[in-house]
Design a protein around this motif. Structure first.
Motif, PDB file in Angstrom:
ATOM      1  N   ASP A  98       0.889  -1.160   0.000  1.00 51.13           N
ATOM      2  CA  ASP A  98       0.000   0.000   0.000  1.00 51.13           C
ATOM      3  C   ASP A  98       0.926   1.209   0.000  1.00 51.13           C
ATOM      4  O   ASP A  98       1.558   1.501   1.020  1.00 51.13           O
ATOM      5  CB  ASP A  98      -0.884  -0.041   1.244  1.00 51.13           C
ATOM      6  N   LEU A  99       1.038   1.853  -1.154  1.00 54.00           N
ATOM      7  CA  LEU A  99       2.016   2.928  -1.232  1.00 54.00           C
ATOM      8  C   LEU A  99       1.522   4.063  -2.118  1.00 54.00           C
ATOM      9  O   LEU A  99       0.558   3.917  -2.871  1.00 54.00           O
ATOM     10  CB  LEU A  99       3.352   2.373  -1.759  1.00 54.00           C
ATOM     11  N   SER A 100       2.201   5.172  -1.982  1.00 51.22           N
ATOM     12  CA  SER A 100       1.918   6.342  -2.808  1.00 51.22           C
ATOM     13  C   SER A 100       3.035   6.478  -3.838  1.00 51.22           C
ATOM     14  O   SER A 100       4.207   6.466  -3.480  1.00 51.22           O
ATOM     15  CB  SER A 100       1.848   7.596  -1.942  1.00 51.22           C
ATOM     16  N   ARG A 101       2.652   6.595  -5.085  1.00 49.95           N
ATOM     17  CA  ARG A 101       3.645   6.786  -6.134  1.00 49.95           C
ATOM     18  C   ARG A 101       3.544   8.196  -6.684  1.00 49.95           C
ATOM     19  O   ARG A 101       2.482   8.827  -6.652  1.00 49.95           O
ATOM     20  CB  ARG A 101       3.467   5.764  -7.249  1.00 49.95           C
ATOM     21  N   LEU A 105       3.332  16.351 -10.247  1.00 46.74           N
ATOM     22  CA  LEU A 105       3.700  17.125  -9.077  1.00 46.74           C
ATOM     23  C   LEU A 105       2.963  16.649  -7.838  1.00 46.74           C
ATOM     24  O   LEU A 105       3.044  17.299  -6.788  1.00 46.74           O
ATOM     25  CB  LEU A 105       3.412  18.611  -9.329  1.00 46.74           C
ATOM     26  N   SER A 106       2.267  15.551  -7.949  1.00 49.51           N
ATOM     27  CA  SER A 106       1.506  15.026  -6.824  1.00 49.51           C
ATOM     28  C   SER A 106       1.808  13.547  -6.663  1.00 49.51           C
ATOM     29  O   SER A 106       2.825  13.059  -7.174  1.00 49.51           O
ATOM     30  CB  SER A 106       0.010  15.262  -7.070  1.00 49.51           C
ATOM     31  N   TRP A 107       0.947  12.854  -5.946  1.00 53.54           N
ATOM     32  CA  TRP A 107       1.112  11.417  -5.785  1.00 53.54           C
ATOM     33  C   TRP A 107      -0.259  10.767  -5.691  1.00 53.54           C
ATOM     34  O   TRP A 107      -1.257  11.410  -5.384  1.00 53.54           O
ATOM     35  CB  TRP A 107       1.945  11.081  -4.554  1.00 53.54           C
ATOM     36  N   VAL A 108      -0.286   9.487  -5.970  1.00 53.61           N
ATOM     37  CA  VAL A 108      -1.532   8.733  -5.888  1.00 53.61           C
ATOM     38  C   VAL A 108      -1.268   7.464  -5.102  1.00 53.61           C
ATOM     39  O   VAL A 108      -0.231   6.820  -5.264  1.00 53.61           O
ATOM     40  CB  VAL A 108      -2.084   8.415  -7.295  1.00 53.61           C
ATOM     41  N   ARG A 109      -2.196   7.113  -4.251  1.00 53.94           N
ATOM     42  CA  ARG A 109      -2.048   5.958  -3.355  1.00 53.94           C
ATOM     43  C   ARG A 109      -2.844   4.784  -3.899  1.00 53.94           C
ATOM     44  O   ARG A 109      -4.018   4.902  -4.226  1.00 53.94           O
ATOM     45  CB  ARG A 109      -2.516   6.319  -1.944  1.00 53.94           C
ATOM     46  N   ASN A 110      -2.176   3.620  -3.958  1.00 52.06           N
ATOM     47  CA  ASN A 110      -2.814   2.412  -4.476  1.00 52.06           C
ATOM     48  C   ASN A 110      -2.209   1.189  -3.820  1.00 52.06           C
ATOM     49  O   ASN A 110      -1.166   1.263  -3.163  1.00 52.06           O
ATOM     50  CB  ASN A 110      -2.595   2.295  -5.997  1.00 52.06           C
ATOM     51  N   ASP A 111      -2.867   0.053  -4.025  1.00 51.01           N
ATOM     52  CA  ASP A 111      -2.315  -1.242  -3.644  1.00 51.01           C
ATOM     53  C   ASP A 111      -1.649  -1.871  -4.862  1.00 51.01           C
ATOM     54  O   ASP A 111      -2.187  -1.808  -5.973  1.00 51.01           O
ATOM     55  CB  ASP A 111      -3.410  -2.181  -3.140  1.00 51.01           C
ATOM     56  N   TYR A 112      -0.508  -2.501  -4.621  1.00 51.00           N
ATOM     57  CA  TYR A 112       0.213  -3.187  -5.680  1.00 51.00           C
ATOM     58  C   TYR A 112       0.535  -4.602  -5.192  1.00 51.00           C
ATOM     59  O   TYR A 112       0.836  -4.804  -4.010  1.00 51.00           O
ATOM     60  CB  TYR A 112       1.510  -2.454  -6.044  1.00 51.00           C
TER      61      TYR A 112
END
Length: 123
Positions: A98-101, A105-112
């Motif tokens: 569960d991380l933010s990539r 200029l921003s980031w998006v959080r998802n499960d990988y």
């Protein structure tokens, strides 16, 4: 993009040990939670162990005292040390992050998810 690559699975005799590793790579801003799941033939995928960015850990009851989850934050890698292995531990083991990539200029959080690694405990 983000990739999770697992390693360390294999065949081991009952009572033996294995150490799984899962390395996350890509444009990672922050890792929040990393976990190991497993899926045995004919069964649902189950959570085995989880570790938060703060170092909190939790385990499913069947592996408590035998498995240890840990991370190397500098390498974005999560490990699962498995001792006193039993035949019922046989499964495909998957890591999840569960991380933010970073996205622009921003980031998006998802499960990988990783691709899975086979662990077989048999004499």
């Amino acid at each position: 993009q983000v990739q999770l690559v697992e390693s360390g699975g294999g065949l081991v005799q009952p009572g033996g040990s294995l150490r799984l590793a899962c390395a996350a790579s890509g444009s990672i801003f922050r890792t929040h939670v990393m976990a190991w799941y497993r899926q045995a033939p004919g069964k649902q995928r189950e959570l085995v162990a989880v570790i938060t960015s703060g170092g909190n850990v939790n385990y499913t009851d069947s592996v408590k005292g035998r498995f240890t989850i840990s991370t190397d934050n500098a390498k974005n890698t999560v490990y699962l040390q498995m001792n006193s292995l039993k035949p019922e531990d046989t499964a495909v083991y998957y890591c999840k992050a569960d991380l933010s990539r970073i996205m622009g200029l921003s980031w998006v959080r998802n499960d990988y998810w990783g691709q899975g690694t086979q662990v077989t405990v048999s004499s």
